[in-house]
Design an enzyme around this catalytic site. Structure first.
Site, PDB file in Angstrom:
ATOM      1  N   PHE A   1       0.817  -1.227   0.000  1.00 21.77           N
ATOM      2  CA  PHE A   1       0.000   0.000   0.000  1.00 21.77           C
ATOM      3  C   PHE A   1       0.846   1.270   0.000  1.00 21.77           C
ATOM      4  O   PHE A   1       0.361   2.337  -0.361  1.00 21.77           O
ATOM      5  CB  PHE A   1      -0.921   0.019   1.244  1.00 21.77           C
ATOM      6  CG  PHE A   1      -0.206   0.437   2.510  1.00 21.77           C
ATOM      7  CD1 PHE A   1      -0.053   1.790   2.813  1.00 21.77           C
ATOM      8  CD2 PHE A   1       0.335  -0.496   3.378  1.00 21.77           C
ATOM      9  CE1 PHE A   1       0.629   2.186   3.967  1.00 21.77           C
ATOM     10  CE2 PHE A   1       1.018  -0.114   4.526  1.00 21.77           C
ATOM     11  CZ  PHE A   1       1.177   1.236   4.816  1.00 21.77           C
TER      12      PHE A   1
ATOM     13  N   LYS B   1      -1.325  -7.552  -9.096  1.00 22.68           N
ATOM     14  CA  LYS B   1      -2.269  -7.526  -7.964  1.00 22.68           C
ATOM     15  C   LYS B   1      -1.830  -6.415  -7.012  1.00 22.68           C
ATOM     16  O   LYS B   1      -0.913  -6.580  -6.215  1.00 22.68           O
ATOM     17  CB  LYS B   1      -2.305  -8.861  -7.213  1.00 22.68           C
ATOM     18  CG  LYS B   1      -3.502  -8.868  -6.249  1.00 22.68           C
ATOM     19  CD  LYS B   1      -3.251  -9.518  -4.936  1.00 22.68           C
ATOM     20  CE  LYS B   1      -2.542  -8.729  -3.918  1.00 22.68           C
ATOM     21  NZ  LYS B   1      -3.285  -7.681  -3.214  1.00 22.68           N
TER      22      LYS B   1
ATOM     23  N   GLU C   1      -4.866  -4.306  -1.747  1.00 25.42           N
ATOM     24  CA  GLU C   1      -6.322  -4.100  -1.661  1.00 25.42           C
ATOM     25  C   GLU C   1      -6.651  -2.820  -0.896  1.00 25.42           C
ATOM     26  O   GLU C   1      -7.763  -2.335  -0.923  1.00 25.42           O
ATOM     27  CB  GLU C   1      -7.000  -5.331  -1.020  1.00 25.42           C
ATOM     28  CG  GLU C   1      -6.625  -5.645   0.422  1.00 25.42           C
ATOM     29  CD  GLU C   1      -5.325  -6.438   0.565  1.00 25.42           C
ATOM     30  OE1 GLU C   1      -4.437  -6.321  -0.297  1.00 25.42           O
ATOM     31  OE2 GLU C   1      -5.207  -7.163   1.569  1.00 25.42           O
ATOM     32  N   ARG C   2      -5.625  -2.276  -0.176  1.00 25.56           N
ATOM     33  CA  ARG C   2      -5.877  -1.030   0.564  1.00 25.56           C
ATOM     34  C   ARG C   2      -5.692   0.201  -0.321  1.00 25.56           C
ATOM     35  O   ARG C   2      -6.189   1.278  -0.008  1.00 25.56           O
ATOM     36  CB  ARG C   2      -4.971  -0.976   1.798  1.00 25.56           C
ATOM     37  CG  ARG C   2      -5.367  -2.054   2.801  1.00 25.56           C
ATOM     38  CD  ARG C   2      -4.542  -2.031   4.047  1.00 25.56           C
ATOM     39  NE  ARG C   2      -3.250  -2.663   3.880  1.00 25.56           N
ATOM     40  CZ  ARG C   2      -2.368  -2.858   4.850  1.00 25.56           C
ATOM     41  NH1 ARG C   2      -2.677  -2.461   6.070  1.00 25.56           N
ATOM     42  NH2 ARG C   2      -1.218  -3.441   4.640  1.00 25.56           N
TER      43      ARG C   2
ATOM     44  N   SER D   1       5.441  -6.870   3.364  1.00 30.66           N
ATOM     45  CA  SER D   1       6.024  -7.080   4.701  1.00 30.66           C
ATOM     46  C   SER D   1       6.847  -8.376   4.735  1.00 30.66           C
ATOM     47  O   SER D   1       6.659  -9.268   3.903  1.00 30.66           O
ATOM     48  CB  SER D   1       4.908  -7.116   5.742  1.00 30.66           C
ATOM     49  OG  SER D   1       4.033  -8.172   5.435  1.00 30.66           O
TER      50      SER D   1
ATOM     51  N   SER E   1      11.178  -6.888   1.083  1.00 31.64           N
ATOM     52  CA  SER E   1      10.551  -7.168   2.361  1.00 31.64           C
ATOM     53  C   SER E   1      10.644  -5.973   3.315  1.00 31.64           C
ATOM     54  O   SER E   1      10.921  -4.847   2.896  1.00 31.64           O
ATOM     55  CB  SER E   1      11.273  -8.427   2.858  1.00 31.64           C
ATOM     56  OG  SER E   1      11.069  -8.672   4.181  1.00 31.64           O
TER      57      SER E   1
ATOM     58  N   CYS F   1       9.718   2.009   3.336  1.00 32.40           N
ATOM     59  CA  CYS F   1      10.670   0.932   3.631  1.00 32.40           C
ATOM     60  C   CYS F   1      12.071   1.490   3.814  1.00 32.40           C
ATOM     61  O   CYS F   1      12.954   0.785   4.277  1.00 32.40           O
ATOM     62  CB  CYS F   1      10.654  -0.103   2.536  1.00 32.40           C
ATOM     63  SG  CYS F   1      11.259   0.555   0.986  1.00 32.40           S
TER      64      CYS F   1
ATOM     65  N   GLU G   1       9.948  -4.008  12.745  1.00 36.36           N
ATOM     66  CA  GLU G   1       9.542  -2.900  11.874  1.00 36.36           C
ATOM     67  C   GLU G   1       8.187  -2.407  12.366  1.00 36.36           C
ATOM     68  O   GLU G   1       7.219  -3.174  12.386  1.00 36.36           O
ATOM     69  CB  GLU G   1       9.411  -3.374  10.425  1.00 36.36           C
ATOM     70  CG  GLU G   1       8.956  -2.263   9.506  1.00 36.36           C
ATOM     71  CD  GLU G   1       8.743  -2.712   8.068  1.00 36.36           C
ATOM     72  OE1 GLU G   1       8.020  -3.696   7.844  1.00 36.36           O
ATOM     73  OE2 GLU G   1       9.291  -2.051   7.172  1.00 36.36           O
TER      74      GLU G   1
HETATM   75  P1  NAD Z   1       1.693  -6.544   3.182  1.00 36.25           P
HETATM   76  O1  NAD Z   1       2.692  -7.633   3.313  1.00 36.25           O
HETATM   77  O2  NAD Z   1       0.580  -6.482   4.155  1.00 36.25           O
HETATM   78  O3  NAD Z   1       1.000  -6.635   1.729  1.00 36.25           O
HETATM   79  C1  NAD Z   1       1.766  -6.713   0.556  1.00 36.25           C
HETATM   80  C2  NAD Z   1       0.996  -7.536  -0.458  1.00 36.25           C
HETATM   81  O4  NAD Z   1       0.885  -8.875   0.007  1.00 36.25           O
HETATM   82  C3  NAD Z   1      -0.412  -7.013  -0.682  1.00 36.25           C
HETATM   83  O5  NAD Z   1      -0.691  -7.031  -2.063  1.00 36.25           O
HETATM   84  C4  NAD Z   1      -1.278  -7.969   0.115  1.00 36.25           C
HETATM   85  O6  NAD Z   1      -2.549  -8.165  -0.463  1.00 36.25           O
HETATM   86  C5  NAD Z   1      -0.492  -9.256   0.105  1.00 36.25           C
HETATM   87  N1  NAD Z   1      -0.651 -10.032   1.337  1.00 36.25           N
HETATM   88  C6  NAD Z   1      -0.740  -9.544   2.619  1.00 36.25           C
HETATM   89  N2  NAD Z   1      -0.828 -10.556   3.495  1.00 36.25           N
HETATM   90  C7  NAD Z   1      -0.786 -11.701   2.785  1.00 36.25           C
HETATM   91  C8  NAD Z   1      -0.826 -13.089   3.134  1.00 36.25           C
HETATM   92  N3  NAD Z   1      -0.930 -13.492   4.394  1.00 36.25           N
HETATM   93  N4  NAD Z   1      -0.760 -14.004   2.138  1.00 36.25           N
HETATM   94  C9  NAD Z   1      -0.655 -13.619   0.839  1.00 36.25           C
HETATM   95  N5  NAD Z   1      -0.624 -12.312   0.463  1.00 36.25           N
HETATM   96  C10 NAD Z   1      -0.681 -11.375   1.405  1.00 36.25           C
HETATM   97  O7  NAD Z   1       2.506  -5.181   3.128  1.00 36.25           O
HETATM   98  P2  NAD Z   1       1.916  -3.706   3.199  1.00 36.25           P
HETATM   99  O8  NAD Z   1       1.483  -3.425   4.582  1.00 36.25           O
HETATM  100  O9  NAD Z   1       0.958  -3.477   2.081  1.00 36.25           O
HETATM  101  O10 NAD Z   1       3.229  -2.859   2.862  1.00 36.25           O
HETATM  102  C11 NAD Z   1       4.154  -2.452   3.821  1.00 36.25           C
HETATM  103  C12 NAD Z   1       5.347  -3.387   3.881  1.00 36.25           C
HETATM  104  O11 NAD Z   1       6.023  -3.404   2.630  1.00 36.25           O
HETATM  105  C13 NAD Z   1       6.391  -2.915   4.893  1.00 36.25           C
HETATM  106  O12 NAD Z   1       6.854  -4.023   5.585  1.00 36.25           O
HETATM  107  C14 NAD Z   1       7.470  -2.296   4.036  1.00 36.25           C
HETATM  108  O13 NAD Z   1       8.766  -2.297   4.595  1.00 36.25           O
HETATM  109  C15 NAD Z   1       7.411  -3.191   2.826  1.00 36.25           C
HETATM  110  N6  NAD Z   1       8.001  -2.534   1.669  1.00 36.25           N
HETATM  111  C16 NAD Z   1       9.261  -2.911   1.325  1.00 36.25           C
HETATM  112  C17 NAD Z   1       9.894  -2.300   0.272  1.00 36.25           C
HETATM  113  C18 NAD Z   1      11.292  -2.688  -0.086  1.00 36.25           C
HETATM  114  O14 NAD Z   1      11.819  -2.181  -1.056  1.00 36.25           O
HETATM  115  N7  NAD Z   1      11.937  -3.563   0.654  1.00 36.25           N
HETATM  116  C19 NAD Z   1       9.245  -1.282  -0.448  1.00 36.25           C
HETATM  117  C20 NAD Z   1       7.943  -0.923  -0.071  1.00 36.25           C
HETATM  118  C21 NAD Z   1       7.335  -1.565   1.007  1.00 36.25           C
END
Ligand code: NAD
Length: 489
Positions: free
Chosen positions: A156, A180, A183-184, A233, A255, A288, A388
């Site tokens: 998101f 994909k 969803e937020r 995440s 991640s 991130c 984090e």
């Molecule tokens: P999130 O992990 O909740 O969601 C990311 C994606 O995974 C979404 O599309 C979501 O629908 C899907 N998802 C969530 N839970 C899932 C599950 N249990 N099974 C399968 N799919 C699932 O992450 P977020 O809250 O949207 O984004 C923030 C995170 O992203 C932070 O941890 C941040 O550090 C990380 N991030 C990392 C970078 C990087 O370059 N390392 C860049 C941007 C964001």
């Protein structure tokens, strides 16, 4: 059909060049984090929807892979032009669904445009290599080919930039794509899919399937998905990496993070404070590459802490569309609740809460606001130092010297970024050589790399070997074919 059903506000998926209703009857509200108002309803699509999208992408791949690279690059030029024309509109949309400040959103759109610019260099990027006479009368050549249908799963926090890290480069290399988005924050992805079509993208080259877990699992388990780009995440990144790699797919999974900033005694304290404030509290700490832990090295401790606190007191909190606002809401109330739990853990584990942002929450009945929160005297074993938090909560650790500060970075399981504030060349060199993280900043608050370099997280901040962007991205989205020819026949 348009992107949304106007009566129900239900978003549609984009498959094979058409906006189609999901087969799911489950929807989730898309909420403006500043007001709590519902902007739209996003379908939690099914594996059947994924299969439909992958089938269309696979069909489109048959023709798209043969389109000459200069023609594919021209699509990127047209797309880039449209993004520039819609820059402000896109930035406003980012503010609406993500909540960040307009200036930050504007910058994010710019970073996304740069990815498209990089992809437009495809004819040069895709050139192979050759060497004549590797043995007598024998030549060797390398050509690059696309991988097939690629799946992209995005978070998101950068609803514009992260999808653009992925699909322009994948598509210009001759692949087709199923995206994909989070969803937020599904609205931005919807709008960029529209603009990509307007730029002339053929049907089925980019497909969009809204949803959550089922769509992710549908993509990583689908036999016709050959590569997966994921950003999100840490637990989910690890899961996606392991599941998709176990099925023989290429995976790059970016991640979570815990980024340390080292404040050296010789640095310009005022400038360091400004950078840290903006890095830690901009976008509500939901970057991130945000600074989440400061390691203050002996000599400036009290002075630094006092100035930091004063600047934090001056921060203006509010909607991202208001001028002068830096501190914006976190994405959802549930996320804020989780962060409040971390703040309690910090207090219980003995950290000194020198600025309690919870007090400001009372002034904001609408929206998911949390004031700037600062803990001092944090030690590396405390929960708030290890996890984090992804929120406007900053931990201050204290170190006797640079060696000790570098040890804190080494002990962290994350390794996305780290920064040092100093003018001392020797310290800079030691930091560059020894800091155990993949993207370093020297007097830079957010050392995020640009589109032509890899976004180079280490340790638990990345699973895979080829990062997004730059030549890594190119190598991820292409397969190399080697030809060895003999001419003495
Ligand atoms: P999130 O992990 O909740 O969601 C990311 C994606 O995974 C979404 O599309 C979501 O629908 C899907 N998802 C969530 N839970 C899932 C599950 N249990 N099974 C399968 N799919 C699932 O992450 P977020 O809250 O949207 O984004 C923030 C995170 O992203 C932070 O941890 C941040 O550090 C990380 N991030 C990392 C970078 C990087 O370059 N390392 C860049 C941007 C964001």
């Amino acid at each position: 059909m348009s992107v949304v059903n106007e009566d129900t506000k239900q978003l549609r998926n984009y498959v094979g060049g058409k906006w189609v209703a999901s087969t799911s009857n489950q929807f989730q509200d898309v909420i403006d984090p500043s007001t709590g108002k519902t902007l739209a309803k996003v379908p939690l699509s099914t594996k059947q929807d994924v299969d439909h999208a992958v089938k269309n992408a696979k069909e489109a791949f048959k023709a798209w892979k043969h389109v000459p690279a200069p023609k594919r690059a021209r699509l990127m030029f047209a797309f880039q032009q449209l993004l520039i024309e819609h820059h402000e509109e896109l930035a406003r949309l980012v503010v609406k669904e993500n909540g960040k400040a307009y200036k930050e959103a504007y910058g994010e759109v710019q970073r996304g445009i740069e990815c498209v610019e990089f992809a437009a260099g495809a004819p040069t990027l895709l050139m192979g290599e050759s060497l004549s006479n590797i043995a007598e009368e024998i030549d060797s050549e390398m050509y690059r080919y696309p991988v097939g249908v690629v799946g992209g799963i995005t978070p998101f926090n950068f609803p514009m930039m992260v999808p653009l890290w992925m699909f322009p480069l994948a598509i210009v290399c001759g692949n087709t794509f199923v995206l994909k988005p989070s969803e937020r924050t599904p609205l931005l992805a919807t709008r960029i899919a529209e603009l990509f079509t307007e730029a002339g993208a053929p049907s089925g080259v980019l497909n969009l399937v809204h949803g959550a877990h089922d769509v992710v699992n549908g993509l990583i388990d689908h036999a016709d998905i050959k590569a997966v780009s994921f950003v999100g995440s840490q637990p989910v990144a690890k899961y996606v990496y392991e599941q998709a790699a176990a099925q023989g797919k290429r995976v790059q999974a970016l991640s979570g993070a815990k980024n340390h900033h080292i404040v050296m005694p010789d640095c310009d304290i005022d400038k360091a404070v400004n950078h840290i404030i903006s890095s830690a509290f901009g976008s509500a700490g939901q970057r991130c590459m945000a600074c989440s832990a400061v390691v203050v090295v002996d000599g400036v401790k009290e002075q630094f802490v006092a100035k930091l606190k004063q600047k934090a007191d001056e921060l203006i909190m509010g909607s991202g569309l208001q001028d002068e606002v830096l501190l914006t809401p976190v994405i959802r109330k549930e996320h804020r609740d989780k962060v409040l739990g971390y703040i309690e853990a910090g207090v219980e584990e003995g950290a000194h809460l020198i600025r309690d942002g919870r007090k400001e929450m009372e002034d904001y009945s609408e929206g998911n606001f949390l004031g700037a929160t600062i803990f001092d005297h944090v030690t590396p074993t405390m929960t708030i130092a290890k996890e984090e938090l992804f929120a406007p909560v900053l931990s201050l650790l204290r170190a006797e010297n640079l060696d000790e500060a570098l040890e804190y970075i080494e002990k962290s399981r994350f390794g996305n970024g780290a920064t040092i504030y100093t003018k001392d060349a020797k310290a800079i060199r030691q930091f560059r050589e020894e800091a155990d993280a993949g993207m370093l900043g020297v007097n830079v608050g957010v050392p995020a790399t640009m589109a032509f370099f890899p976004f180079s997280g280490w340790k638990d901040s990345f699973y895979g070997d080829l990062h997004v962007n730059g030549k890594d991205g190119l190598n991820f989205y292409t397969r190399k074919k080697m030809i060895t020819s003999r001419f003495d026949f």
